[in-house]
Scaffold this motif. Structure first.
Motif, PDB file in Angstrom:
ATOM      1  N   HIS A  51      60.692  80.037  15.877  1.00 29.72           N
ATOM      2  CA  HIS A  51      60.739  79.794  14.431  1.00 29.72           C
ATOM      3  C   HIS A  51      60.031  80.938  13.723  1.00 29.72           C
ATOM      4  O   HIS A  51      58.978  81.403  14.172  1.00 29.72           O
ATOM      5  CB  HIS A  51      60.070  78.457  14.078  1.00 29.72           C
ATOM      6  N   HIS A  52      60.602  81.384  12.609  1.00 29.93           N
ATOM      7  CA  HIS A  52      60.042  82.495  11.833  1.00 29.93           C
ATOM      8  C   HIS A  52      59.929  82.073  10.364  1.00 29.93           C
ATOM      9  O   HIS A  52      60.893  81.611   9.763  1.00 29.93           O
ATOM     10  CB  HIS A  52      60.932  83.729  11.958  1.00 29.93           C
ATOM     11  N   TYR A  53      58.718  82.260   9.821  1.00 29.11           N
ATOM     12  CA  TYR A  53      58.434  81.950   8.415  1.00 29.11           C
ATOM     13  C   TYR A  53      57.793  83.176   7.792  1.00 29.11           C
ATOM     14  O   TYR A  53      56.922  83.815   8.398  1.00 29.11           O
ATOM     15  CB  TYR A  53      57.481  80.752   8.337  1.00 29.11           C
ATOM     16  N   ARG A  54      58.222  83.525   6.578  1.00 26.94           N
ATOM     17  CA  ARG A  54      57.589  84.651   5.883  1.00 26.94           C
ATOM     18  C   ARG A  54      57.568  84.408   4.393  1.00 26.94           C
ATOM     19  O   ARG A  54      58.627  84.189   3.777  1.00 26.94           O
ATOM     20  CB  ARG A  54      58.328  85.958   6.194  1.00 26.94           C
ATOM     21  N   ASN A  55      56.361  84.393   3.826  1.00 26.61           N
ATOM     22  CA  ASN A  55      56.168  84.351   2.380  1.00 26.61           C
ATOM     23  C   ASN A  55      56.963  83.228   1.720  1.00 26.61           C
ATOM     24  O   ASN A  55      57.697  83.437   0.760  1.00 26.61           O
ATOM     25  CB  ASN A  55      56.550  85.702   1.766  1.00 26.61           C
ATOM     26  N   GLY A  56      56.856  82.031   2.284  1.00 26.09           N
ATOM     27  CA  GLY A  56      57.470  80.860   1.670  1.00 26.09           C
ATOM     28  C   GLY A  56      58.885  80.572   2.108  1.00 26.09           C
ATOM     29  O   GLY A  56      59.490  79.604   1.634  1.00 26.09           O
ATOM     30  N   VAL A  74      55.275  73.045   9.477  1.00 25.68           N
ATOM     31  CA  VAL A  74      54.698  71.971   8.662  1.00 25.68           C
ATOM     32  C   VAL A  74      54.039  72.601   7.434  1.00 25.68           C
ATOM     33  O   VAL A  74      52.925  73.130   7.508  1.00 25.68           O
ATOM     34  CB  VAL A  74      53.691  71.141   9.480  1.00 25.68           C
ATOM     35  N   ARG A  75      54.718  72.550   6.285  1.00 26.52           N
ATOM     36  CA  ARG A  75      54.308  73.284   5.089  1.00 26.52           C
ATOM     37  C   ARG A  75      53.013  72.751   4.456  1.00 26.52           C
ATOM     38  O   ARG A  75      52.265  73.532   3.860  1.00 26.52           O
ATOM     39  CB  ARG A  75      55.414  73.240   4.040  1.00 26.52           C
ATOM     40  N   ASP A  76      52.767  71.436   4.539  1.00 27.72           N
ATOM     41  CA  ASP A  76      51.658  70.892   3.757  1.00 27.72           C
ATOM     42  C   ASP A  76      50.289  71.316   4.276  1.00 27.72           C
ATOM     43  O   ASP A  76      49.269  71.054   3.624  1.00 27.72           O
ATOM     44  CB  ASP A  76      51.737  69.357   3.665  1.00 27.72           C
TER      45      ASP A  76
END
Length: 484
Positions: A51-56, A74-76
């Motif tokens: 999984h890759h997440y960057r700047n929102g 898990v964003r929260d």
């Protein structure tokens, strides 16, 4: 540049269950706002992205297809420095290690060290009166230590050292020593380690400085098992429920099949029950990827291996009786191996293994695949023998043959019928997966004249091809190590 934070994982393995979900814990220390960071979860076994997440934003272009639709950051918790990843619908193949990596400009951190590749050793050139020996390895974090040892186990200084890092912050090394004629023969070792581990060994030739051939590049790489003590490791142990309402049963013997034909891989539920509403997945064990996927009356092809596109069919007429048979058509040499029949029904899970050995009448199979216009022998080609050059005080005799599957064995026999060892051996495979061989012996002045034979054998089929070459007494007597 030192990072402004460290990345921390759990101090223990996570034990989870097939069919359920897990949250992989990971956080920044000290706690900092993580919503604007680059966060990537990686499987170190494949060095690929889970999984890759960057700047929102979640980025899916590099995601392993086995995890499509099953991961969620898990964003929260991001505002408090938590980088937890949720994986749903767990599979047996999810078992293993995960690395949580974080990048913020020039700062980089990850939750666990990474074991690099097995060191590769090569003898490359003459230098300073000796042979230049190079040790290379990649994919390490943090930067590893390198240690050379001579045949007596004494440590040696490197003649030169080089380190580099890739875009993921993983380190590569290239270390060099020079082995001279005054050095001892035996095993020389290169150890690349974060903590001590097994060495990679190579053996010096009998006379390292005595032949021109020694100057040619020789790969001395050998595989070895490596161990690494990891801290803050995110490890999943995926458990299979023992409370399933069924067991999955496969055959108790390998299936022997033929290239170009078809095979039905047998598998069934015990006790017999209606399987039409179940999740049935056939997996190729070697890479643990999907050969065929069926769920609740529908065949799903999104995750299917490209090699099986258009060649698989779940046999539907047996599903109501608990039969999960898979038909594979247009068999290829690459289909050889182990297949896993897996069944999931809610929290219940079962699996069985099926071994497939692809061989048989190879020519018939190739005709069926349209790869041959006419019949050829069932095994590979008749060996071709040639006398090619003088070498080491004798004549080099080469045996060549092609079109074999699986990889054949080669046997030399002298005029007395005694077996001979090869001086060198070479194997290759073509685009159809068929093997070619090139085997060499050297016939010298001390050998007998008469019939010398090369036998190429398919041990699985108990079939062979043989060619003989008659070397006269005059020819043998004239072998003096110099070209006439």
């Amino acid at each position: 540049m030192e990072p402004d934070f460290s990345v921390v994982g759990p101090g223990h393995s996570l034990q989870v269950t097939v069919g359920q979900y897990v949250v992989l814990p990971c956080h920044l220390s000290p706690s900092v706002e993580a919503r604007s960071l680059d966060i990537r979860w990686i499987r170190p076994r494949f060095s690929k992205t889970v999984h890759h997440y960057r700047n929102g934003e979640d980025l899916y272009s590099e995601q392993l297809r086995e995890y499509v639709g099953r991961t969620e950051l898990v964003r929260d918790g991001l505002s408090r420095g938590r980088l937890d990843l949720r994986i749903s619908a767990l599979r047996p193949s999810d078992d293993g290690q995960y690395i949580c990596t974080v990048t913020d400009g020039a700062s980089y951190g990850e939750a666990t060290p990474a074991t690099g590749s097995v060191p590769q050793l090569s003898l490359e050139a003459y230098e300073d009166g000796g042979i230049r020996v190079v040790c290379r390895s990649a994919g390490w974090y943090p930067q590893p230590d390198v240690l050379w040892k001579d045949p007596d186990g004494q440590h040696l200084p490197s003649a030169s050292q080089r380190h580099s890092s890739d875009t993921r912050g993983l380190f590569s090394i290239e270390y060099v020593i020079v082995v001279t004629d005054g050095n001892r023969l035996g095993n020389w070792s290169c150890v690349v380690a974060i903590v001590p581990q097994e060495p990679v060994l190579f053996s010096m030739p009998t006379s390292p400085m005595g032949r021109k051939a020694g100057a040619r590049r020789r790969s001395a790489a050998m595989k070895t098992q490596m161990w690494l003590v990891l801290s803050y490791l995110v490890t999943l142990h995926v458990l299979r429920l023992g409370s399933a309402d069924f067991s999955v049963v496969g055959p108790d013997h390998p299936l022997q099949v033929t290239v170009g034909r078809y095979v039905v891989l047998p598998c069934h539920l015990s006790p017999s029950m209606d399987a039409r509403s179940l999740d049935i997945r056939w997996i190729w064990h070697q890479v643990y990827e999907t050969v065929h996927h069926y769920r609740n009356g529908e065949d799903l092809y999104r995750e299917q291996m490209e090699e099986y596109d258009g060649r698989t069919e779940l046999v539907r007429d047996g599903l109501s009786r608990g039969r999960l048979d898979l038909r594979i058509s247009g068999l290829r040499p690459s289909d050889d191996g182990q297949y896993i029949c897996t069944v999931t029904d809610g929290a219940s899970y079962g699996e069985a293994m099926v071994d497939v050995e692809v061989s048989g009448d190879l020519a018939h199979g190739l005709e069926a695949l349209g790869l041959l216009e006419q019949r050829r022998p069932a095994t590979g080609s008749v060996p071709q023998l040639s006398l090619e050059a003088y070498e080491d005080g004798g004549m080099r005799v080469v045996c060549r043959s092609a079109g074999w599957y699986p990889q054949p064995e080669v046997l030399w026999k002298d005029p007395d019928g005694q077996h001979l060892p090869s001086v060198s051996q070479g194997h290759c495979s073509d685009t159809r997966g068929l093997f070619g061989i090139e085997d060499v012996i050297v016939v010298s002045n001390g050998n007998r004249h008469g019939k010398w034979s090369c036998v190429v054998r398919n041990s699985r089929l108990n079939q062979e091809q043989e060619t003989s070459l008659h070397i006269s007494e005059t020819t043998v007597a004239g072998l003096n190590g110099e070209s006439p």
